[in-house]
Design a protein around this motif. Structure first.
Motif, short mmCIF file in Angstrom:
data_model
loop_
_atom_site.label_atom_id
_atom_site.label_comp_id
_atom_site.label_asym_id
_atom_site.label_seq_id
_atom_site.Cartn_x
_atom_site.Cartn_y
_atom_site.Cartn_z
N MET A 251 48.21 50.58 43.80
CA MET A 251 48.30 49.24 44.36
C MET A 251 48.16 48.18 43.27
SD MET A 251 45.78 47.36 47.10
CE MET A 251 45.89 48.59 48.40
N ILE A 255 50.98 45.32 42.32
CA ILE A 255 50.64 43.89 42.40
C ILE A 255 50.77 43.22 41.04
CG2 ILE A 255 48.68 42.29 42.77
CD1 ILE A 255 47.90 44.02 45.20
N VAL A 365 35.59 36.47 46.50
CA VAL A 365 36.07 35.39 47.39
C VAL A 365 35.08 34.23 47.43
CG1 VAL A 365 36.44 34.82 49.84
CG2 VAL A 365 37.56 36.82 48.83
N ALA A 366 33.79 34.55 47.48
CA ALA A 366 32.79 33.49 47.60
C ALA A 366 32.58 32.75 46.29
CB ALA A 366 31.46 34.08 48.08
N ILE A 368 34.55 32.63 43.35
CA ILE A 368 35.65 32.04 42.58
C ILE A 368 36.09 30.75 43.27
CG2 ILE A 368 38.06 32.32 41.88
CD1 ILE A 368 36.12 33.92 40.17
N ALA A 372 43.33 29.17 46.09
CA ALA A 372 43.54 30.41 46.83
C ALA A 372 42.84 31.56 46.11
CB ALA A 372 45.03 30.72 46.97
N VAL A 373 42.23 32.43 46.90
CA VAL A 373 41.62 33.64 46.37
C VAL A 373 42.23 34.79 47.14
CG1 VAL A 373 39.46 34.79 45.84
CG2 VAL A 373 39.51 32.32 46.02
N LEU A 374 42.76 35.79 46.40
CA LEU A 374 43.50 36.88 47.06
C LEU A 374 42.79 38.20 46.87
CD1 LEU A 374 45.83 34.95 45.33
CD2 LEU A 374 47.17 36.05 47.13
N VAL A 375 42.83 39.01 47.92
CA VAL A 375 42.30 40.36 47.87
C VAL A 375 43.44 41.32 48.19
CG1 VAL A 375 40.61 41.98 48.82
CG2 VAL A 375 40.05 39.54 48.67
N ASN A 376 43.77 42.18 47.25
CA ASN A 376 44.78 43.23 47.47
C ASN A 376 46.14 42.69 47.93
OD1 ASN A 376 42.77 45.04 46.76
ND2 ASN A 376 42.23 45.53 48.87
N ALA A 377 46.56 41.58 47.32
CA ALA A 377 47.90 41.03 47.61
C ALA A 377 48.36 40.25 46.39
CB ALA A 377 47.86 40.13 48.84
N SER A 378 49.66 40.15 46.24
CA SER A 378 50.22 39.47 45.07
C SER A 378 50.00 37.96 45.15
CB SER A 378 51.72 39.76 44.99
OG SER A 378 52.34 38.92 44.03
N PHE A 381 52.29 35.20 46.80
CA PHE A 381 52.30 34.76 48.21
C PHE A 381 51.73 33.35 48.39
CE2 PHE A 381 52.25 39.47 49.11
CZ PHE A 381 53.50 39.50 49.68
#
Lengths: 425, 425
Positions: A251, A255, A365-366, A368, A372-378, A381
């Motif tokens: 993954m 990404i 997430v908290a 940074i 936008a903060v992304l988890v396991n996605a490019s 988006f």
């Protein structure tokens, strides 16, 4: 209020920026009261007029391109300046697509009745006069004009001198379309003239309600640092991808390649890769191979260099938005180190973690601080189109007013409407 | 990160503003991660510490008041500077009331799932480091500290030199309360030092996220005109009451007296009365009588003078926020003339029409560009408390970010949290 010659600001008469802004304000009264039907008809008329003016627009653009080439402008910049029938058609299609979007003006954001019976409604209204300061891409001209019109705002378009003829031809077409629908053509105005005119636009507090710079970091910094008019800061993205100890390596590879390679010139592409030491051995050899295959130059620290071919990274690299097939890379000892690195170099645009760990994702997430903060996605988006906004004036990297991709509602303000039957305090 | 002496900025070391801002940023990481329970305990501890420090606060205030009197400060200003046990208790009560309000941080503003399964949530986060620049009222110190803490923001408090001792005593108490709950005391810091320190605060772009000036027009204009840090403009209210041809005269009289007299010193009080000529004969004689009874000096045009005793009005009067028992007044020929007058002189705060005409009300609401537009209700209702916000940092008269009374949600930004399972574009 003449709808004729838009080119009233000349080297002889630069003070006319204030005059353009006043014409914009007056035209805005008609536009603010126009319902969606009127605005959508104007957008279609603008698209039709632009399509009809294709020859004139292309001829004007040819002269801009010739002048840029003669001046030795870099081929990449000349390409961004160049229009062709497809690009003109794309501008017209963009205007028609805006007509299909909901109108934010008049939306009731919230409303309630006070204990004394006084009713309060918070309603969306236009910002007013919007100034857009942008670089060489003439398609921004139609794009920004359409977004502002749909959101009830009048616009002052300040393009770069290298696209002056193209922008003038586009605006002439747009204004003729607007005029034909009965709205005042002055809802869209070009701001021509020498460089000092940009300074006047930035000084026009009270006449211009907001300035939005669209372009490179130099332009944005200049506007943000010198404007007395409120600014919405857009677009500079020094984005990081952090591959955590608990990442799925497949993954993370997908990404990484997508976020770096799919469109390296844009602000939501990644510029730095950070890899947790515990996964480095599994991840980095394959990562460096995949990046090399994709034509990416990796600027790596010594620890990354242990896993493949890199050029040495400098501190300056970590602070650079390459916008090219280059990627800075470092190995980190912990999630904390990754967060520290990102805090130091991030421009607050889009930051990504790949991990299967709930706790690592939650901390990232908290902690940074970014639009936008992304988890396991490019990170690709993070975009108005991908978010379903239909139109995007830019991606805000500031914290006030709008943060992240800006759609039509972000181009509005609100007004409290308070209604009673004679209540007093 | 010492919690000790807060007075590190001296004439010898003015550059320390940047240092204070950095300490604020670091303290903000703990605060941003604190849940409502932690923050509410801190607010109660701040209130308790302030109550306990009452003697020290009053002694410090006495020295400020003595210095102000010696300097020949106007009695009204000395009164705003003066604290007594009731006012200190009021500050403590305000902090406890904040603990009872919902926490905006973490609220999901909107959220959706993209067609590809990527989930997007827009979540409220703190703005970060908030600078408050304010004039002589020491109660703003506790009020602003509490609002910022509850909304997860750290605060740099820049009060006026005339209240320096009072503010230092209040902040010392607040910090001891905060420290006792385990949060870093640096979430609340005072910014002492000479006048140049204010300029440094305004130059601290990137270190301070937003500046909010609270005070008179001079202070606000100075900050708005010179700050490189984004500003939220608050408070200047040159508010109008327009009595339409179709007004209920009794209702218009009650609203006029309430909006002018109930508390003339505040920004949502009216400063100008406009009367439609068709109702002038019915309304103005009684209006002038009622105003005179209430001690109001009317600055009227010649047409108003025909109905009673006035002093002649000047163009400057129409542009003045009196904040006193003075009222400018003019007769107008039409709704259009009233709208034109208001457009010319309004500061965009709160504008009122009294009318029974649907169409006149609709036009007034649509065409007047202000934070609040009122129909048949007193402008004194434009207030965070009256709106049910529970707390108010000020009333924004700008169009970006927040417009009108600002509650806790207006003290936040947002962040997009994007979650996937490996999706790429």
């Amino acid at each position: 209020m003449s709808d004729g010659d838009n080119c009233r600001v000349t080297e002889q008469n630069p003070a006319a920026v204030a005059d353009l802004a006043r014409r914009s304000r007056i035209a805005g009264r008609s536009l603010a009261g126009a319902n969606r039907g009127v605005k959508d008809r104007a957008l279609h008329a603008m698209a039709d007029a632009l399509a009809k003016a294709e020859d004139a627009v292309l001829a004007a653009n040819e002269s801009d391109v010739a002048a840029a080439e003669q001046a030795g402008t870099a081929p990449g910049l000349v390409d961004r300046l160049r229009l062709d029938p497809g690009r003109v058609g794309g501008m017209a299609d963009g205007l028609r697509a805006l007509a299909g979007l909901p109108d934010p003006i008049g939306d009731v954001v919230r409303g309630w009745t006070n204990p004394n019976g006084v009713q309060v409604r918070q309603v969306r209204v236009p910002l007013g006069v919007v100034g857009i300061i942008y670089e060489a891409r003439p398609n921004v001209t139609a794009d920004a004009a359409g977004i502002c019109l749909k959101s009830g705002n009048t616009v002052l378009l300040r393009g770069s001198s290298s696209a002056a003829a193209s922008n003038a031809a586009v605006v002439t077409a747009l204004r003729s379309g607007i005029r034909a629908t009965g709205l005042p053509a002055d809802v869209v105005q070009l701001v021509p003239g020498p460089r000092t005119v940009t300074d006047e636009l930035m000084a026009a507090r009270g006449l211009v309600d907001v300035l939005i710079p669209r372009g490179g970091a130099g332009l944005i910094d200049h506007v943000v640092g010198n404007s007395r008019v409120p600014v919405i800061e857009t677009g500079v993205g020094n984005c990081h991808l952090y591959v955590d100890a608990d990442a799925d390596t497949e993954m993370a590879l997908e990404i990484m390649i997508n976020a770096k390679v799919q469109r390296p010139s844009v602000c939501n592409a990644i510029e730095t890769l950070l890899v947790h030491r515990e996964i480095a051995e599994d991840f980095l050899p394959a990562a460096l191979r995949r990046l090399a295959e994709a034509g990416v130059t990796v600027h790596g620290d010594e620890r990354v260099a242990g896993y493949g071919t890199v050029v040495p990274v400098t501190d300056e690299d970590f602070g650079t938005e390459y916008n090219s097939l280059d990627l800075a890379a470092a190995e980190v000892d912990s999630l904390d180190d990754a967060i520290d690195h990102i805090r130091r170099y991030s421009t607050g645009h889009s930051e990504t973690i790949v991990t299967d760990s709930q706790s690592a994702a939650a901390r990232f997430v908290a902690e940074i601080d970014a639009a936008a903060v992304l988890v396991n996605a490019s990170s690709r988006f993070v975009d108005g189109g991908e978010f379903g906004f239909g139109a995007e004036i830019g991606i805000s990297t500031q914290k006030l007013h709008a943060r992240g991709p800006m759609g039509l509602p972000e181009m509005t303000s609100t007004k409290f409407v308070v209604s009673g039957a004679g209540q007093i305090r």
